[in-house]
Design a protein around this motif. Structure first.
Motif, PDB file in Angstrom:
ATOM      1  N   UNK A   1     -31.285  78.391 -27.016  1.00  0.00           N
ATOM      2  CA  UNK A   1     -30.063  77.616 -26.777  1.00  0.00           C
ATOM      3  C   UNK A   1     -29.569  77.854 -25.348  1.00  0.00           C
ATOM      4  N   UNK A   2     -28.448  77.286 -25.016  1.00  0.00           N
ATOM      5  CA  UNK A   2     -27.940  77.376 -23.633  1.00  0.00           C
ATOM      6  C   UNK A   2     -27.544  78.796 -23.229  1.00  0.00           C
ATOM      7  N   UNK A   3     -27.420  79.685 -24.218  1.00  0.00           N
ATOM      8  CA  UNK A   3     -27.061  81.070 -23.929  1.00  0.00           C
ATOM      9  C   UNK A   3     -28.275  81.996 -23.922  1.00  0.00           C
ATOM     10  N   UNK A   4     -29.457  81.408 -24.103  1.00  0.00           N
ATOM     11  CA  UNK A   4     -30.679  82.190 -24.071  1.00  0.00           C
ATOM     12  C   UNK A   4     -31.088  82.773 -25.407  1.00  0.00           C
ATOM     13  N   UNK A   5     -30.377  82.417 -26.469  1.00  0.00           N
ATOM     14  CA  UNK A   5     -30.677  82.926 -27.804  1.00  0.00           C
ATOM     15  C   UNK A   5     -31.619  81.960 -28.523  1.00  0.00           C
ATOM     16  N   UNK A   6     -32.659  82.519 -29.145  1.00  0.00           N
ATOM     17  CA  UNK A   6     -33.565  81.681 -29.928  1.00  0.00           C
ATOM     18  C   UNK A   6     -32.881  81.315 -31.243  1.00  0.00           C
TER      19      UNK A   6
END
Length: 92
Positions: free
Chosen positions: A36-41
């Motif tokens: 996602x945009x926060x780097x979380x899968x």
């Protein structure tokens, strides 16, 4: 042709067309895993469309506020249904 019938056909066409955006394994799973945009899968559902149909009978005061409120409620209802369509008629 009734508008609801046309909208169901449009929704089916959307679903068929959007399938080409995904790999076969994503279509089988019903989602795709991505960052996602926060780097979380996380798992993202495949694209869908929901349809809201609001009919105003003659004599119903059609204020922008009323229409906006009703369509907002219908949008939530459509997303919660199996067929993705919500209908409502406002009578005088």
């Amino acid at each position: 042709m009734e508008i609801a019938t046309r909208m169901r056909a449009l929704r089916r066409a959307f679903r068929t067309d959007v399938e080409s955006f995904y790999q076969p394994e994503h279509r089988e799973q019903g989602f795709m895993r991505a960052q996602d945009r926060y780097g979380t899968m996380r798992d993202f559902p495949l694209l869908q469309c929901s349809i809201s149909i609001l009919t105003l009978r003659k004599g119903v005061p059609a204020s922008t506020g009323l229409i906006t409120e009703e369509l907002g409620q219908l949008k939530g209802a459509a997303k919660a249904t199996e067929n993705g369509i919500a209908l409502k008629t406002l009578a005088a």
